[in-house]
Design an enzyme around this catalytic site. Structure first.
Site, PDB file in Angstrom:
ATOM      1  CG  ASP A   1      -1.786   1.216   1.375  1.00 43.07           C
ATOM      2  OD1 ASP A   1      -2.353   1.650   0.357  1.00 43.07           O
ATOM      3  OD2 ASP A   1      -1.923   1.754   2.489  1.00 43.07           O
ATOM      4  CB  SER A   2       0.142   4.823  -0.354  1.00 46.61           C
ATOM      5  OG  SER A   2      -0.928   4.864   0.579  1.00 46.61           O
TER       6      SER A   2
ATOM      7  CD  GLU B   1       0.596   6.202   6.232  1.00 43.75           C
ATOM      8  OE1 GLU B   1       1.767   6.021   6.561  1.00 43.75           O
ATOM      9  OE2 GLU B   1      -0.129   5.304   5.738  1.00 43.75           O
TER      10      GLU B   1
ATOM     11  CB  CYS C   1      -3.433   0.528  -2.213  1.00 40.35           C
ATOM     12  SG  CYS C   1      -3.472   2.288  -2.591  1.00 40.35           S
ATOM     13  CG  ASN C   2      -9.784   0.888  -2.624  1.00 41.88           C
ATOM     14  OD1 ASN C   2     -10.709   0.200  -3.040  1.00 41.88           O
ATOM     15  ND2 ASN C   2      -9.426   0.872  -1.357  1.00 41.88           N
ATOM     16  CB  THR C   3      -5.094   5.102  -4.759  1.00 41.99           C
ATOM     17  OG1 THR C   3      -6.017   5.470  -3.731  1.00 41.99           O
ATOM     18  CG2 THR C   3      -4.814   6.302  -5.623  1.00 41.99           C
TER      19      THR C   3
ATOM     20  CB  CYS D   1      -9.290   4.881   1.172  1.00 39.68           C
ATOM     21  SG  CYS D   1      -7.613   5.164   1.789  1.00 39.68           S
ATOM     22  CB  THR D   2      -6.713  -0.163   2.431  1.00 40.93           C
ATOM     23  OG1 THR D   2      -5.584   0.612   1.991  1.00 40.93           O
ATOM     24  CG2 THR D   2      -7.231  -1.003   1.287  1.00 40.93           C
ATOM     25  CG  HIS D   3      -4.728   4.778   4.874  1.00 39.55           C
ATOM     26  ND1 HIS D   3      -4.313   4.382   3.626  1.00 39.55           N
ATOM     27  CD2 HIS D   3      -3.602   5.148   5.555  1.00 39.55           C
ATOM     28  CE1 HIS D   3      -2.991   4.519   3.546  1.00 39.55           C
ATOM     29  NE2 HIS D   3      -2.529   4.980   4.702  1.00 39.55           N
TER      30      HIS D   3
ATOM     31  CE1 TYR E   1       2.334   5.401  -3.532  1.00 40.61           C
ATOM     32  CE2 TYR E   1       0.901   3.523  -3.926  1.00 40.61           C
ATOM     33  CZ  TYR E   1       2.165   4.029  -3.744  1.00 40.61           C
ATOM     34  OH  TYR E   1       3.237   3.179  -3.769  1.00 40.61           O
ATOM     35  N   GLY E   2      -3.212   9.164  -3.203  1.00 40.12           N
ATOM     36  CA  GLY E   2      -4.488   9.730  -3.674  1.00 40.12           C
ATOM     37  C   GLY E   2      -4.365  11.004  -4.486  1.00 40.12           C
TER      38      GLY E   2
HETATM   39  N1  DGL Z   1      -4.854   3.221   1.109  1.00 40.83           N
HETATM   40  C1  DGL Z   1      -4.993   3.721  -0.194  1.00 40.83           C
HETATM   41  C2  DGL Z   1      -6.284   3.339  -0.868  1.00 40.83           C
HETATM   42  O1  DGL Z   1      -6.859   2.322  -0.553  1.00 40.83           O
HETATM   43  C3  DGL Z   1      -4.460   5.059  -0.607  1.00 40.83           C
HETATM   44  C4  DGL Z   1      -4.250   6.129   0.362  1.00 40.83           C
HETATM   45  C5  DGL Z   1      -3.383   7.216  -0.223  1.00 40.83           C
HETATM   46  O2  DGL Z   1      -2.168   7.008  -0.215  1.00 40.83           O
HETATM   47  O3  DGL Z   1      -3.900   8.229  -0.687  1.00 40.83           O
HETATM   48  O4  DGL Z   1      -6.739   4.016  -1.746  1.00 40.83           O
END
Ligand code: DGL
Length: 262
Positions: free
Chosen positions: A11-12, A153, A74-76, A185-187, A43-44
């Site tokens: 992931d990011s 984070e 990570c979705n992004t 988003c996985t966060h 990453y977003g």
């Molecule tokens: N956790 C990530 C996701 O699922 C991206 C978060 C990010 O870095 O913006 O999209």
């Protein structure tokens, strides 16, 4: 390929650990490698080209460590890099993820669904296609959440800044009548307890970590790569300061982990 080779997850940053927890629960015999690309989080707000390149570098690293499969937790990163990785490694089991539009559209009672996700995910063609395919009969309201990933984070899952941000993002969705919120988003699963405090109890919160673990299980079975019971290992790398990530891990349910520099 050895069945007891590890699965590579990335992931990011620390968000993918919410997916790692689901994998660990469903597939306790699998050894896991995890890379947090924390030097480049979020990453977003980055370009798809940049993220695609990061995905390539991380995938190469995980494969050099013997990974038998990859999970883009990570979705992004999935919208930017999954197709590219599948082209590069056509025989490798690769699991990506996408916001849970399909189950949300199937279960909403009000017919209004909110999606919390990164800007990169929400403006991707892949997400538009997902809406066309599964959300024709419901109203979907999207909400990018800049700043939230950075709070998570930093390990701030409940503090006033995180609360204020989340309130700002969720209130308009509730005002429009959303009864289902997709955590795209996985966060975000890490702030589910805070989110629960901010939304009425009849609002469903849906994420896809469990579905990703099941998809990984399906692919490993299909490729005859499920691990046999043995000593299971988990290893963690981070592209920013490993000490910083290590300090946050216990708040995210990971104890006794040693984070190495990526
Ligand atoms: N956790 C990530 C996701 O699922 C991206 C978060 C990010 O870095 O913006 O999209």
């Amino acid at each position: 390929m050895n069945n007891n080779a590890p699965v590579g997850v990335f992931d990011s940053g620390v968000g993918g650990l919410s997916v790692l927890a689901e994998i660990r629960q469903l597939l306790p015999n699998e050894s896991l490698l995890y890379v947090a690309d924390s030097a480049h989080v979020p990453y977003g707000e980055k370009s798809p080209e940049f993220i695609r390149q990061r995905c390539r570098e991380i995938a190469q690293f995980l494969l050099s460590k013997g990974a038998k499969a990859l999970v883009l937790a990570c979705n992004t990163a999935t919208v930017a890099g999954a197709a590219d990785l599948r082209e590069l490694y056509p025989h490798l089991p690769i699991v990506g993820m996408e916001p849970a539009v399909k189950p949300a559209a199937a279960t909403t009672r009000s017919g209004v669904v909110g999606v919390l996700a990164t800007t990169g995910t929400l403006k991707s063609a892949k997400f538009a296609a997902l809406l066309d395919r599964f959300a024709a009969d419901v109203r979907v309201i999207t909400q990018p959440c800049p700043g939230l990933v950075e709070q998570i984070e930093a390990g701030d899952l409940t503090g006033p800044v995180t609360r204020a941000l989340l309130e700002r993002y969720v209130e308009p969705l509730l005002a429009e009548g959303c009864d289902t919120l997709i955590l795209g988003c996985t966060h975000y699963p890490f702030i589910k307890p805070l989110l629960r405090e901010l939304v009425p109890s009849n609002v469903s919160l849906i994420d896809t970590g469990g579905a990703v673990a099941k998809q990984l299980q399906r692919l490993l079975v299909e490729c005859d790569l499920l691990a046999w019971p043995s000593d299971v290992k988990e290893q963690f790398w981070c592209s920013a300061d490993p000490q910083k990530m290590q300090a946050v891990l216990p708040m995210l349910g990971v104890n006794d982990a040693k984070v190495l520099a990526f």
